[in-house]
Design a protein around this motif. Structure first.
Motif, PDB file in Angstrom:
ATOM      1  N   ASP A 118       0.826  -1.214   0.000  1.00  0.00           N
ATOM      2  CA  ASP A 118       0.000   0.000   0.000  1.00  0.00           C
ATOM      3  C   ASP A 118       0.854   1.254   0.000  1.00  0.00           C
ATOM      4  O   ASP A 118       0.537   2.233  -0.675  1.00  0.00           O
ATOM      5  CB  ASP A 118      -0.943   0.012   1.203  1.00  0.00           C
ATOM      6  CG  ASP A 118      -2.165  -0.863   1.000  1.00  0.00           C
ATOM      7  OD1 ASP A 118      -2.451  -1.224  -0.161  1.00  0.00           O
ATOM      8  OD2 ASP A 118      -2.830  -1.185   1.997  1.00  0.00           O
ATOM      9  N   GLN A 119       1.951   1.250   0.766  1.00  0.00           N
ATOM     10  CA  GLN A 119       2.846   2.411   0.790  1.00  0.00           C
ATOM     11  C   GLN A 119       3.478   2.636  -0.574  1.00  0.00           C
ATOM     12  O   GLN A 119       3.557   3.765  -1.054  1.00  0.00           O
ATOM     13  CB  GLN A 119       3.928   2.231   1.846  1.00  0.00           C
ATOM     14  CG  GLN A 119       3.420   2.365   3.262  1.00  0.00           C
ATOM     15  CD  GLN A 119       4.525   2.084   4.272  1.00  0.00           C
ATOM     16  OE1 GLN A 119       5.423   1.283   4.027  1.00  0.00           O
ATOM     17  NE2 GLN A 119       4.448   2.748   5.418  1.00  0.00           N
TER      18      GLN A 119
ATOM     19  N   ASN B 118       0.874   4.069  -2.940  1.00  0.00           N
ATOM     20  CA  ASN B 118       0.623   5.484  -2.684  1.00  0.00           C
ATOM     21  C   ASN B 118       1.742   6.369  -3.228  1.00  0.00           C
ATOM     22  O   ASN B 118       1.488   7.429  -3.787  1.00  0.00           O
ATOM     23  CB  ASN B 118       0.422   5.733  -1.188  1.00  0.00           C
ATOM     24  CG  ASN B 118      -0.890   5.174  -0.693  1.00  0.00           C
ATOM     25  OD1 ASN B 118      -1.896   5.207  -1.394  1.00  0.00           O
ATOM     26  ND2 ASN B 118      -0.886   4.655   0.520  1.00  0.00           N
ATOM     27  N   ILE B 119       2.971   5.922  -3.078  1.00  0.00           N
ATOM     28  CA  ILE B 119       4.103   6.678  -3.605  1.00  0.00           C
ATOM     29  C   ILE B 119       4.099   6.656  -5.132  1.00  0.00           C
ATOM     30  O   ILE B 119       4.325   7.679  -5.785  1.00  0.00           O
ATOM     31  CB  ILE B 119       5.433   6.156  -3.026  1.00  0.00           C
ATOM     32  CG1 ILE B 119       5.485   6.500  -1.531  1.00  0.00           C
ATOM     33  CG2 ILE B 119       6.632   6.757  -3.761  1.00  0.00           C
ATOM     34  CD1 ILE B 119       6.612   5.843  -0.771  1.00  0.00           C
TER      35      ILE B 119
END
Length: 142
Positions: free
Chosen positions: A3-4, A7-8
């Motif tokens: 997820d990180q 998002n990036i």
């Protein structure tokens, strides 16, 4: 972790695509000027070039900023994609696919990126998400 990274990746895609639109819109004001943009639009057969030139310039600046910030993404992404469809039909299609020949390759990529960004929700680092607008814009009741 995934997820990180997502998002990036969405942030980088939004900023890169948004900056391209922002700069192209800005050039229509600053470099060519609206009068020069109108003359160019007229020369390639765009209907109502005196209306289309400022509308496209504002759309590209405002849409670019919207992508960068991650706000109103479905609207901005769709309008920018339609802008690029117009660019393909009126300016780039006769030159074929290759961007090196003035073709529609790059413009098609911008249209696809605009739609993809517009309908991803922009990720956790988008202003729409921070304000809770992503659910309202998508019609989600969750």
């Amino acid at each position: 972790m995934l997820d990180q990274a997502r998002n990036i990746a969405l942030l980088l895609a939004r900023v890169a695509t948004g900056v391209i639109f922002l700069v192209h819109g800005y050039q229509k004001f600053a470099t060519m000027g609206i009068a020069g943009t109108t003359r160019f639009f007229e020369s390639i057969g765009i209907p109502l070039p005196g209306v289309a030139a400022p509308v496209v310039a504002v759309l590209e600046v405002a849409g670019g900023i919207a992508l960068i910030l991650g706000v109103a993404l479905p609207v901005a992404g769709t309008l920018l994609a339609l802008d690029m469809v117009g660019a393909i039909l009126f300016a780039h299609l006769p030159a074929g696919f290759s961007v090196g020949e003035g073709g529609y390759e790059f413009v098609l990529a911008l249209a696809a990126a605009s739609l993809a960004i517009g309908f991803t929700g922009g990720g956790a680092l988008a202003l729409d998400r921070a304000l809770g607008l992503d659910k309202k814009l998508s019609g989600s009741r969750a």
